[in-house]
Design an enzyme around this catalytic site. Structure first.
Site, PDB file in Angstrom:
ATOM      1  N   HIS A 160       6.528  -1.674   3.634  1.00 29.29           N
ATOM      2  CA  HIS A 160       6.318  -3.016   4.411  1.00 29.29           C
ATOM      3  C   HIS A 160       5.346  -3.610   3.114  1.00 29.29           C
ATOM      4  CE1 HIS A 160       3.060  -0.074   5.481  1.00 29.29           C
ATOM      5  NE2 HIS A 160       2.244  -1.036   5.413  1.00 29.29           N
ATOM      6  N   LEU A 161       5.768  -5.005   2.984  1.00 27.51           N
ATOM      7  CA  LEU A 161       5.129  -5.794   1.862  1.00 27.51           C
ATOM      8  C   LEU A 161       4.303  -6.890   2.670  1.00 27.51           C
ATOM      9  CD1 LEU A 161       4.685  -7.016  -0.935  1.00 27.51           C
ATOM     10  CD2 LEU A 161       6.881  -8.246  -0.620  1.00 27.51           C
ATOM     11  N   HIS A 162       2.934  -6.553   2.555  1.00 25.16           N
ATOM     12  CA  HIS A 162       2.002  -7.572   2.901  1.00 25.16           C
ATOM     13  C   HIS A 162       2.093  -8.859   2.275  1.00 25.16           C
ATOM     14  CE1 HIS A 162      -0.515  -4.629   5.254  1.00 25.16           C
ATOM     15  NE2 HIS A 162       0.207  -3.660   4.265  1.00 25.16           N
TER      16      HIS A 162
ATOM     17  N   GLN B  80      -2.192   3.078   3.148  1.00 25.26           N
ATOM     18  CA  GLN B  80      -1.118   3.093   4.060  1.00 25.26           C
ATOM     19  C   GLN B  80      -1.209   3.779   5.122  1.00 25.26           C
ATOM     20  OE1 GLN B  80       2.433   4.274   2.040  1.00 25.26           O
ATOM     21  NE2 GLN B  80       3.984   3.476   3.534  1.00 25.26           N
TER      22      GLN B  80
ATOM     23  N   ASN C  82       0.802  -1.191   0.066  1.00 21.21           N
ATOM     24  CA  ASN C  82      -0.181  -0.027  -0.129  1.00 21.21           C
ATOM     25  C   ASN C  82       0.944   1.259  -0.016  1.00 21.21           C
ATOM     26  OD1 ASN C  82      -2.554  -1.460   0.125  1.00 21.21           O
ATOM     27  ND2 ASN C  82      -2.149  -1.715   2.363  1.00 21.21           N
TER      28      ASN C  82
HETATM   29  P1  5GP Z   1      -0.616  -0.585   5.901  1.00 22.22           P
HETATM   30  O1  5GP Z   1      -2.149  -0.079   6.072  1.00 22.22           O
HETATM   31  O2  5GP Z   1       0.237   0.757   6.189  1.00 22.22           O
HETATM   32  O3  5GP Z   1      -0.291  -0.990   4.565  1.00 22.22           O
HETATM   33  O4  5GP Z   1      -0.367  -1.659   6.796  1.00 22.22           O
HETATM   34  C1  5GP Z   1       0.232  -1.214   8.089  1.00 22.22           C
HETATM   35  C2  5GP Z   1      -0.112  -2.768   9.020  1.00 22.22           C
HETATM   36  O5  5GP Z   1       0.639  -2.611   9.946  1.00 22.22           O
HETATM   37  C3  5GP Z   1      -1.605  -2.982   9.155  1.00 22.22           C
HETATM   38  O6  5GP Z   1      -1.910  -4.219   8.401  1.00 22.22           O
HETATM   39  C4  5GP Z   1      -1.693  -3.096  10.643  1.00 22.22           C
HETATM   40  O7  5GP Z   1      -2.569  -4.249  11.262  1.00 22.22           O
HETATM   41  C5  5GP Z   1      -0.111  -3.535  11.006  1.00 22.22           C
HETATM   42  N1  5GP Z   1       0.258  -2.934  12.228  1.00 22.22           N
HETATM   43  C6  5GP Z   1       0.141  -1.873  12.952  1.00 22.22           C
HETATM   44  N2  5GP Z   1       0.615  -1.779  14.277  1.00 22.22           N
HETATM   45  C7  5GP Z   1       1.256  -2.914  14.283  1.00 22.22           C
HETATM   46  C8  5GP Z   1       1.975  -3.455  15.430  1.00 22.22           C
HETATM   47  O8  5GP Z   1       2.391  -2.846  16.472  1.00 22.22           O
HETATM   48  N3  5GP Z   1       2.522  -4.917  15.293  1.00 22.22           N
HETATM   49  C9  5GP Z   1       2.264  -5.424  14.346  1.00 22.22           C
HETATM   50  N4  5GP Z   1       2.882  -6.680  14.203  1.00 22.22           N
HETATM   51  N5  5GP Z   1       1.389  -5.021  13.152  1.00 22.22           N
HETATM   52  C10 5GP Z   1       1.225  -3.788  13.149  1.00 22.22           C
END
Ligand code: 5GP
Ligand code: ZN
Length: 118
Positions: free
Chosen positions: A104-106, A98, A91
């Site tokens: 970060h790569l999901h 994001q 994202n």
């Molecule tokens: P984004 O929405 O930026 O693509 O993804 C961020 C991801 O980080 C989300 O899927 C969210 O659940 C995850 N995330 C947020 N805070 C933490 C955390 O403290 N620990 C872990 N392991 N994941 C987190």
């Protein structure tokens, strides 16, 4: 420019071991850990150790580090039994969902994944 500095970045703190995470794999360049709010039976995040805001910035900074993230994601997918049926997602930008501005790569899998995504 990154809206988050490394000092205040959640994923930098996870990489440094200051915030706990379920780490599943790592290299000298990347760390893979389970998403705290999984959207699929397997949901792992692979991050570069370097603080950059998104995947494109990582590519500009270091093609090798971007490659390491993607390769580690592929190894995690195999280890998690997802080979042949998983999704990798970067994202990029708040409008695309994001929320953490450290690239970060999901890696998602373990259930049917529709396309296009909702
Ligand atoms: P984004 O929405 O930026 O693509 O993804 C961020 C991801 O980080 C989300 O899927 C969210 O659940 C995850 N995330 C947020 N805070 C933490 C955390 O403290 N620990 C872990 N392991 N994941 C987190
Ligand atoms: Zn960071």
């Amino acid at each position: 420019m990154s809206p988050t500095t490394a000092a205040e970045c959640l994923f930098c703190r996870i990489v440094a071991g200051e915030v706990p995470a379920a780490v599943v794999a790592e290299t000298d360049r990347s760390v893979a850990f389970r998403d705290v709010s999984p959207q699929a039976p397997t949901h792992v995040l692979v991050v570069p150790r370097r603080h950059v805001a998104n995947a494109a910035d990582l590519a500009e900074a270091s093609a090798e580090e971007l490659s390491d993230v993607v390769a580690l994601a592929g190894q995690v997918a195999v280890r998690e039994g997802l080979a042949g049926a998983y999704r990798m997602v970067f994202n990029t930008g708040a409008g695309a969902g994001q929320t953490v501005f450290h690239a970060h790569l999901h890696v998602l899998g373990g259930r049917p994944l529709s396309w296009p995504p909702g």
